[in-house]
Design an enzyme around this catalytic site. Structure first.
Site, PDB file in Angstrom:
ATOM      1  N   GLY A  40     -99.967  16.372  33.190  1.00  0.00           N
ATOM      2  CA  GLY A  40    -100.765  15.184  32.918  1.00  0.00           C
ATOM      3  C   GLY A  40    -102.088  15.255  33.643  1.00  0.00           C
ATOM      4  O   GLY A  40    -102.578  16.348  33.967  1.00  0.00           O
ATOM      5  N   SER A  41    -102.641  14.102  33.919  1.00  0.00           N
ATOM      6  CA  SER A  41    -104.000  14.064  34.484  1.00  0.00           C
ATOM      7  C   SER A  41    -103.995  14.393  35.982  1.00  0.00           C
ATOM      8  O   SER A  41    -103.011  14.126  36.680  1.00  0.00           O
ATOM      9  CB  SER A  41    -104.624  12.699  34.227  1.00  0.00           C
ATOM     10  OG  SER A  41    -103.827  11.714  34.822  1.00  0.00           O
ATOM     11  N   GLU A  76     -99.096  20.707  36.127  1.00  0.00           N
ATOM     12  CA  GLU A  76     -99.952  21.265  35.070  1.00  0.00           C
ATOM     13  C   GLU A  76    -100.965  20.189  34.724  1.00  0.00           C
ATOM     14  O   GLU A  76    -100.628  19.207  34.075  1.00  0.00           O
ATOM     15  CB  GLU A  76     -99.115  21.631  33.844  1.00  0.00           C
ATOM     16  CG  GLU A  76     -98.071  22.714  34.077  1.00  0.00           C
ATOM     17  CD  GLU A  76     -98.664  24.086  34.309  1.00  0.00           C
ATOM     18  OE1 GLU A  76     -99.845  24.292  33.988  1.00  0.00           O
ATOM     19  OE2 GLU A  76     -97.950  24.950  34.842  1.00  0.00           O
ATOM     20  N   LEU A  77    -102.220  20.374  35.156  1.00  0.00           N
ATOM     21  CA  LEU A  77    -103.190  19.274  35.079  1.00  0.00           C
ATOM     22  C   LEU A  77    -104.353  19.600  34.134  1.00  0.00           C
ATOM     23  O   LEU A  77    -104.250  20.492  33.312  1.00  0.00           O
ATOM     24  CB  LEU A  77    -103.678  18.944  36.490  1.00  0.00           C
ATOM     25  CG  LEU A  77    -102.542  18.727  37.518  1.00  0.00           C
ATOM     26  CD1 LEU A  77    -103.097  18.483  38.899  1.00  0.00           C
ATOM     27  CD2 LEU A  77    -101.615  17.600  37.096  1.00  0.00           C
ATOM     28  N   CYS A 121    -105.561  20.258  27.015  1.00  0.00           N
ATOM     29  CA  CYS A 121    -105.975  20.533  28.397  1.00  0.00           C
ATOM     30  C   CYS A 121    -106.869  21.768  28.485  1.00  0.00           C
ATOM     31  O   CYS A 121    -107.646  21.902  29.423  1.00  0.00           O
ATOM     32  CB  CYS A 121    -104.751  20.692  29.280  1.00  0.00           C
ATOM     33  SG  CYS A 121    -103.558  21.820  28.595  1.00  0.00           S
ATOM     34  N   GLU A 126    -113.308  16.109  32.817  1.00  0.00           N
ATOM     35  CA  GLU A 126    -112.594  16.521  31.602  1.00  0.00           C
ATOM     36  C   GLU A 126    -112.904  15.514  30.497  1.00  0.00           C
ATOM     37  O   GLU A 126    -112.603  14.323  30.643  1.00  0.00           O
ATOM     38  CB  GLU A 126    -111.092  16.548  31.898  1.00  0.00           C
ATOM     39  CG  GLU A 126    -110.247  16.887  30.703  1.00  0.00           C
ATOM     40  CD  GLU A 126    -108.763  16.925  31.048  1.00  0.00           C
ATOM     41  OE1 GLU A 126    -108.287  16.067  31.808  1.00  0.00           O
ATOM     42  OE2 GLU A 126    -108.070  17.827  30.530  1.00  0.00           O
TER      43      GLU A 126
HETATM   44  P1  NAP Z   1    -101.493  10.859  32.285  1.00  0.00           P
HETATM   45  O1  NAP Z   1    -102.118   9.557  32.033  1.00  0.00           O
HETATM   46  O2  NAP Z   1    -101.620  11.452  33.644  1.00  0.00           O
HETATM   47  O3  NAP Z   1     -99.947  10.689  31.909  1.00  0.00           O
HETATM   48  C1  NAP Z   1     -99.053  11.758  31.993  1.00  0.00           C
HETATM   49  C2  NAP Z   1     -97.681  11.217  32.293  1.00  0.00           C
HETATM   50  O4  NAP Z   1     -97.690  10.649  33.601  1.00  0.00           O
HETATM   51  C3  NAP Z   1     -97.254  10.093  31.340  1.00  0.00           C
HETATM   52  O5  NAP Z   1     -95.886  10.199  31.092  1.00  0.00           O
HETATM   53  C4  NAP Z   1     -97.572   8.852  32.154  1.00  0.00           C
HETATM   54  O6  NAP Z   1     -96.828   7.739  31.786  1.00  0.00           O
HETATM   55  C5  NAP Z   1     -97.191   9.326  33.537  1.00  0.00           C
HETATM   56  N1  NAP Z   1     -97.750   8.516  34.621  1.00  0.00           N
HETATM   57  C6  NAP Z   1     -98.822   7.703  34.609  1.00  0.00           C
HETATM   58  N2  NAP Z   1     -98.998   7.137  35.838  1.00  0.00           N
HETATM   59  C7  NAP Z   1     -98.024   7.613  36.624  1.00  0.00           C
HETATM   60  C8  NAP Z   1     -97.666   7.423  37.997  1.00  0.00           C
HETATM   61  N3  NAP Z   1     -98.370   6.622  38.797  1.00  0.00           N
HETATM   62  N4  NAP Z   1     -96.590   8.083  38.491  1.00  0.00           N
HETATM   63  C9  NAP Z   1     -95.891   8.906  37.684  1.00  0.00           C
HETATM   64  N5  NAP Z   1     -96.174   9.130  36.380  1.00  0.00           N
HETATM   65  C10 NAP Z   1     -97.234   8.497  35.860  1.00  0.00           C
HETATM   66  O7  NAP Z   1    -101.990  11.966  31.255  1.00  0.00           O
HETATM   67  P2  NAP Z   1    -102.103  11.854  29.678  1.00  0.00           P
HETATM   68  O8  NAP Z   1    -103.267  10.994  29.356  1.00  0.00           O
HETATM   69  O9  NAP Z   1    -100.779  11.537  29.064  1.00  0.00           O
HETATM   70  O10 NAP Z   1    -102.414  13.369  29.304  1.00  0.00           O
HETATM   71  C11 NAP Z   1    -103.673  13.912  29.412  1.00  0.00           C
HETATM   72  C12 NAP Z   1    -103.822  14.740  30.657  1.00  0.00           C
HETATM   73  O11 NAP Z   1    -102.821  15.715  30.736  1.00  0.00           O
HETATM   74  C13 NAP Z   1    -105.138  15.509  30.656  1.00  0.00           C
HETATM   75  O12 NAP Z   1    -105.700  15.494  31.941  1.00  0.00           O
HETATM   76  C14 NAP Z   1    -104.708  16.900  30.259  1.00  0.00           C
HETATM   77  O13 NAP Z   1    -105.596  17.910  30.641  1.00  0.00           O
HETATM   78  C15 NAP Z   1    -103.402  17.002  30.964  1.00  0.00           C
HETATM   79  N6  NAP Z   1    -102.595  18.059  30.376  1.00  0.00           N
HETATM   80  C16 NAP Z   1    -102.407  19.227  31.067  1.00  0.00           C
HETATM   81  C17 NAP Z   1    -101.684  20.269  30.491  1.00  0.00           C
HETATM   82  C18 NAP Z   1    -101.434  21.553  31.214  1.00  0.00           C
HETATM   83  O14 NAP Z   1    -100.520  22.270  30.825  1.00  0.00           O
HETATM   84  N7  NAP Z   1    -102.196  21.894  32.240  1.00  0.00           N
HETATM   85  C19 NAP Z   1    -101.161  20.120  29.204  1.00  0.00           C
HETATM   86  C20 NAP Z   1    -101.387  18.913  28.534  1.00  0.00           C
HETATM   87  C21 NAP Z   1    -102.095  17.890  29.123  1.00  0.00           C
HETATM   88  P3  NAP Z   1     -97.455   6.618  30.845  1.00  0.00           P
HETATM   89  O15 NAP Z   1     -97.717   7.250  29.540  1.00  0.00           O
HETATM   90  O16 NAP Z   1     -96.388   5.586  30.816  1.00  0.00           O
HETATM   91  O17 NAP Z   1     -98.716   6.138  31.536  1.00  0.00           O
END
Ligand code: NAP
Length: 475
Positions: free
Chosen positions: A227-228, A247-248, A281, A376
């Site tokens: 995630g982020s 994985e960010l 990502c 990003e």
């Molecule tokens: P995100 O907002 O960080 O959410 C990812 C996951 O974390 C979701 O399940 C989210 O739940 C959960 N989450 C949110 N706040 C949290 C907290 N305080 N504690 C624990 N978990 C929490 O990211 P996204 O918008 O879904 O995805 C986009 C990001 O992922 C981008 O930065 C992208 O680059 C990255 N990404 C990285 C890769 C890699 O392999 N490096 C691959 C894909 C995506 P909720 O949905 O309920 O908020």
């Protein structure tokens, strides 16, 4: 339709539900469970109870279950792709290719389940080690807490479940709130494939609530998060002694050095920048073009970007559809405006066009201080810069807090090697874009892009612990 929690191999009714709306058509897809602390703890209890069975399961049984999941998914491929297209707003072409990749990911996981081998250590290489045999084995950790993002709701879940289960762990999975249906669907396939009850539990709801429990319940032995960067970093700080795999995000760059086939390289860049509206990502965000080919690259880039089809994700012809939320549309437009105010030139796109969509956008002359250069974008945007000397391009590409993957197109093998050596990223693609990934290659970032590696074989090692065994041969 109500989507209940999946705990101990059963649908479990929750106290609270929240409506899930599709990003493009705003259609109601389901009312999805919002787990409270008690319900999440129940999922962890189930994973704890199932651990002994998973730990002791023979490699061929684990492989068999993972292969069956791949097989069942192949049978339901169309349904699975529709699910992704609807909940994530992902064009059906891309959603179908995600299902294909997910099938591969589980197939690789099945293979790795049979290959969790250690090594023999040459004990008498050191004085004092004579007459001893030493070897290593890999053992599961226990319960893995997995948290996944919205953008690849099926394949990135597979990158958590495949290696964790292949290694003999049990899992509590928390998918993104916008894309829970793919995970509940996969949980049912695992059940049909014969996974012991409780080995996989799916809980939906607030990331904060679930993340807090994953980092405070001592039964969770490892945390694997995609995630982020901000959420990932905060989780790692709270994770204590738990193994943590992150994985960010990134703002990936590509260098287009002087080379022959500009049409092909630009085609790859357009795919890399605009697939799934740039919500990838390793999306191509920053392009560094040699000044001698700049004009040709720009006109080809505009030509190819113009040919992209924008619209309904369920239409087979669509290339670019909605962003995941209205807030992301607002943020994207603000970042474009900031760049334009700072002297950037808009070459294509730049506007919102309804249904939560932003036009595929090409900008030049974007200052290195603008958010579109530094952060990003996670939107359909590519920014184009020029360079004279390769060192300058490498240094600008490296001028980022991220380092997931990078690419260079060049006909000069020495420049390719130089870039491979000097670019600071987890993966370097020569004559390809950073967006290239197949699911068994090592994958992960440096700097703020992450910690640890996925790619099944590598993730299996991250989600297990090495034990060393030494026999003293008493004669
Ligand atoms: P995100 O907002 O960080 O959410 C990812 C996951 O974390 C979701 O399940 C989210 O739940 C959960 N989450 C949110 N706040 C949290 C907290 N305080 N504690 C624990 N978990 C929490 O990211 P996204 O918008 O879904 O995805 C986009 C990001 O992922 C981008 O930065 C992208 O680059 C990255 N990404 C990285 C890769 C890699 O392999 N490096 C691959 C894909 C995506 P909720 O949905 O309920 O908020």
């Amino acid at each position: 339709m109500k989507k209940h929690l999946w705990i101990n191999g059963e649908h479990v009714e929750a106290k609270e539900y929240k409506s899930l709306i599709t990003p493009y058509s705003k259609e109601l897809l389901a009312d999805v469970a919002v787990a409270n602390e008690k319900e999440i703890t129940k999922a962890i209890d189930a994973a704890e109870n199932a651990f002994e069975k998973m730990r002791d399961m023979h490699a061929y049984d684990k492989a068999d279950i993972l292969n069956k999941v791949a097989y069942l998914l192949k049978e339901k491929k169309e349904f699975a792709a529709q699910l992704i297209a609807k909940e994530a707003g992902k064009p059906i072409k891309a959603a179908t290719s995600e299902v294909d990749r997910t099938i591969m990911t589980y197939t690789f996981a099945a293979e790795e389940a049979r290959r969790m081998t250690g090594e023999t250590i040459m004990m008498d290489a050191a004085p004092g080690g004579e007459n001893r045999t030493g070897y290593t084995v890999f053992e599961p950790l226990g319960i893995v807490g997995a948290i996944t993002p919205f953008n690849f709701p099926m394949n990135l879940v597979a990158h958590k479940l495949g290696p964790a289960l292949a290694a003999g762990n049990t899992v509590v999975l928390k998918p993104a709130t916008q894309t829970p249906l793919s995970s509940y669907f996969i949980a049912e396939l695992f059940d049909q494939a014969g996974l012991p009850k409780g080995a996989l539990n799916v809980v939906t709801g607030s990331g904060k609530t679930i993340g807090d429990l994953f980092t405070t319940d001592n039964r969770i032995k490892a945390l694997t998060f995609t995630g982020s960067p901000n959420v990932g970093k905060a989780l790692k700080e709270r994770a204590g002694m738990r193994k943590t795999l992150l994985e960010l995000g990134s703002n990936s760059g590509v260098i287009l050095d002087k080379h022959q086939d500009i049409v092909s390289s630009v085609k790859r860049c357009v795919q890399g920048a605009f697939s799934y509206s740039g919500q990838v990502c390793i999306s191509v965000q920053r392009l560094y073009v040699h000044e001698e080919i700049y004009d040709d690259v720009i006109s080809e880039l505009i030509h190819q970007t113009k040919s992209l089809v924008t619209g309904d994700p369920l239409n087979e012809k669509t290339d670019v559809a909605s962003l995941i939320s209205e807030e992301d549309v607002e943020r994207t437009l603000n970042w474009i405006e900031e760049a334009l105010n700072d002297g950037a030139k808009l070459v294509h796109g730049g506007k919102s066009i309804g249904h939560q969509m932003v036009e595929p956008t090409v900008l030049t002359n974007v200052s290195d201080d603008c958010k579109l250069s530094r952060e990003e974008a996670f939107a359909p945007i590519i920014i184009v810069n020029t360079f004279k000397e390769l060192d300058e391009a490498i240094s600008r590409l490296n001028n980022s807090k991220y380092g997931l993957q990078a690419g260079i197109f060049t006909d000069d093998i020495h420049k390719a090697f130089k870039a491979a050596k000097k670019i600071h990223a987890g993966g370097i693609m020569i004559n390809d874009i950073p967006t290239f990934r197949v699911d068994h290659m090592p994958y992960g970032g440096v700097k703020d892009s992450g910690f640890g590696r996925e790619g099944i074989k590598y993730a299996v090692k991250e989600l297990s612990e090495m034990k060393f065994i030494c026999i003293n041969h008493i004669e």
